[in-house]
Write a protein that holds these residues in place. Structure first.
Motif, PDB file in Angstrom:
ATOM      1  N   GLY A  40       0.818  -1.208   0.000  1.00 12.59           N
ATOM      2  CA  GLY A  40       0.000   0.000   0.000  1.00 12.59           C
ATOM      3  C   GLY A  40       0.847   1.251   0.000  1.00 12.59           C
ATOM      4  O   GLY A  40       0.405   2.316   0.422  1.00 12.59           O
ATOM      5  N   PHE A  41       2.090   1.114  -0.455  1.00 12.59           N
ATOM      6  CA  PHE A  41       3.056   2.224  -0.417  1.00 12.59           C
ATOM      7  C   PHE A  41       2.492   3.483  -1.077  1.00 12.59           C
ATOM      8  O   PHE A  41       2.560   4.570  -0.516  1.00 12.59           O
ATOM      9  N   CYS A  42       1.910   3.332  -2.273  1.00 15.75           N
ATOM     10  CA  CYS A  42       1.358   4.494  -2.990  1.00 15.75           C
ATOM     11  C   CYS A  42       0.058   4.970  -2.352  1.00 15.75           C
ATOM     12  O   CYS A  42      -0.200   6.170  -2.249  1.00 15.75           O
ATOM     13  N   CYS A  43      -0.775   4.000  -1.934  1.00 14.59           N
ATOM     14  CA  CYS A  43      -2.088   4.326  -1.353  1.00 14.59           C
ATOM     15  C   CYS A  43      -1.955   5.118  -0.051  1.00 14.59           C
ATOM     16  O   CYS A  43      -2.848   5.885   0.306  1.00 14.59           O
ATOM     17  N   ALA A  44      -0.862   4.922   0.649  1.00 16.98           N
ATOM     18  CA  ALA A  44      -0.648   5.610   1.925  1.00 16.98           C
ATOM     19  C   ALA A  44      -0.150   7.042   1.737  1.00 16.98           C
ATOM     20  O   ALA A  44      -0.057   7.796   2.702  1.00 16.98           O
ATOM     21  N   ASN A  45       0.148   7.416   0.490  1.00 17.54           N
ATOM     22  CA  ASN A  45       0.648   8.762   0.205  1.00 17.54           C
ATOM     23  C   ASN A  45      -0.533   9.730   0.079  1.00 17.54           C
ATOM     24  O   ASN A  45      -1.311   9.636  -0.870  1.00 17.54           O
ATOM     25  N   PRO A  46      -0.681  10.679   1.011  1.00 16.24           N
ATOM     26  CA  PRO A  46      -1.828  11.598   0.973  1.00 16.24           C
ATOM     27  C   PRO A  46      -1.756  12.631  -0.154  1.00 16.24           C
ATOM     28  O   PRO A  46      -2.742  13.292  -0.458  1.00 16.24           O
ATOM     29  N   LYS A  47      -0.606  12.757  -0.797  1.00 16.91           N
ATOM     30  CA  LYS A  47      -0.426  13.787  -1.822  1.00 16.91           C
ATOM     31  C   LYS A  47      -0.639  13.284  -3.242  1.00 16.91           C
ATOM     32  O   LYS A  47      -0.368  13.992  -4.202  1.00 16.91           O
ATOM     33  N   VAL A  48      -1.132  12.045  -3.384  1.00 15.60           N
ATOM     34  CA  VAL A  48      -1.396  11.516  -4.726  1.00 15.60           C
ATOM     35  C   VAL A  48      -2.384  12.451  -5.424  1.00 15.60           C
ATOM     36  O   VAL A  48      -3.446  12.758  -4.880  1.00 15.60           O
ATOM     37  N   PRO A  49      -2.049  12.950  -6.637  1.00 17.20           N
ATOM     38  CA  PRO A  49      -2.963  13.857  -7.349  1.00 17.20           C
ATOM     39  C   PRO A  49      -4.045  13.077  -8.094  1.00 17.20           C
ATOM     40  O   PRO A  49      -3.784  12.028  -8.668  1.00 17.20           O
ATOM     41  N   ALA A  50      -5.257  13.608  -8.047  1.00 10.91           N
ATOM     42  CA  ALA A  50      -6.372  12.941  -8.720  1.00 10.91           C
ATOM     43  C   ALA A  50      -7.431  13.982  -9.075  1.00 10.91           C
ATOM     44  O   ALA A  50      -7.417  15.094  -8.559  1.00 10.91           O
ATOM     45  N   SER A  51      -8.348  13.577  -9.952  1.00 13.35           N
ATOM     46  CA  SER A  51      -9.421  14.487 -10.369  1.00 13.35           C
ATOM     47  C   SER A  51     -10.776  13.959  -9.902  1.00 13.35           C
ATOM     48  O   SER A  51     -10.949  12.742  -9.743  1.00 13.35           O
ATOM     49  N   PRO A  52     -11.748  14.842  -9.708  1.00 16.00           N
ATOM     50  CA  PRO A  52     -13.094  14.380  -9.334  1.00 16.00           C
ATOM     51  C   PRO A  52     -13.699  13.442 -10.377  1.00 16.00           C
ATOM     52  O   PRO A  52     -14.376  12.477 -10.014  1.00 16.00           O
ATOM     53  N   LEU A  53     -13.435  13.698 -11.668  1.00 14.27           N
ATOM     54  CA  LEU A  53     -14.031  12.868 -12.719  1.00 14.27           C
ATOM     55  C   LEU A  53     -13.654  11.407 -12.569  1.00 14.27           C
ATOM     56  O   LEU A  53     -14.504  10.522 -12.692  1.00 14.27           O
ATOM     57  N   GLU A  54     -12.383  11.131 -12.272  1.00 11.88           N
ATOM     58  CA  GLU A  54     -11.960   9.732 -12.182  1.00 11.88           C
ATOM     59  C   GLU A  54     -12.556   9.014 -10.975  1.00 11.88           C
ATOM     60  O   GLU A  54     -12.517   7.779 -10.890  1.00 11.88           O
ATOM     61  N   PHE A  55     -13.140   9.781 -10.042  1.00  5.10           N
ATOM     62  CA  PHE A  55     -13.776   9.157  -8.879  1.00  5.10           C
ATOM     63  C   PHE A  55     -15.303   9.243  -8.909  1.00  5.10           C
ATOM     64  O   PHE A  55     -15.958   8.870  -7.932  1.00  5.10           O
TER      65      PHE A  55
END
Length: 199
Positions: A37-52
């Motif tokens: 979960g190395f990446c999942c634990a990173n709070p700064k992962v950039p994402a967009s509302p559309l992809e969620f």
């Protein structure tokens, strides 16, 4: 397109990406390490509302949209993804609580590439995979510029922008999920209002 149609269009893009990433992972042997979960634990992962949006609609259908939004609103700054289920003290072992509706960034990582300023394909990958699978990493890095197909992250982000450019604005992952949930809750509220008027 209304919000539900945008969510379905996003899922269609995810379906195409899934087919391409499966092929790459199968050929390269570079799939994520089980339980990492190395990446999942990173709070700064950039994402967009559309992809969620697909996640937000899924949570709504399960009756979990409002409680998830409340959880997000009460989370401390710098918390890991609300959907991540940590299974270790350091937070680096765990799993996604909603894997089928995970975002684009989660799907691209370790199974896609970007182009360098010289036009060369460069793997988007974490240090865990580089360290755990060095031979596979080196071979794939070489082959993606010769004879191995790999999804290009920019191509898939462009596909999302064609659906709704404004909703492709980047936030930290929890902010993007919260934004998507707010949109879906508002959409469903007004959809219900219209149904009452028609009835």
């Amino acid at each position: 397109m209304n919000l539900a149609e945008k969510s379905l269009a996003t899922l269609n893009v995810f379906g195409e990406l899934e087919a391409e990433t499966k092929q790459f992972v199968s050929e390269s042997g570079l799939g994520c390490v089980a339980g990492c979960g190395f990446c999942c634990a990173n709070p700064k992962v950039p994402a967009s509302p559309l992809e969620f949006l697909p996640l937000a609609f899924d949570l709504y259908e399960k009756g979990l949209a409002e409680s998830t939004l409340t959880t997000l609103e009460n989370m401390e700054e710098g918390a890991s993804c609300v959907m991540y289920r940590s299974q270790s003290e350091d937070g680096k072992k765990g799993f996604c609580g909603s894997h089928p509706t995970r975002g684009m960034i989660c799907r691209l990582f370790a199974a896609s590439a970007r182009r360098t300023k010289y036009g060369k394909k460069d793997l988007i990958i974490c240090k865990v995979l580089k360290e755990e699978k060095p031979a596979e990493y080196n071979l794939a890095s070489d082959r993606i510029n010769k004879d191995m197909d790999i999804p290009l992250a920019t191509a898939f982000y462009s596909r999302l922008e064609e659906i709704d450019q404004a909703l492709c604005q980047q936030f930290t992952i929890n902010s993007a999920i919260a934004f998507a949930l707010e949109l879906v809750l508002r959409y469903k509220f007004y959809e219900g209002q219209e149904a009452d008027v028609i009835a």
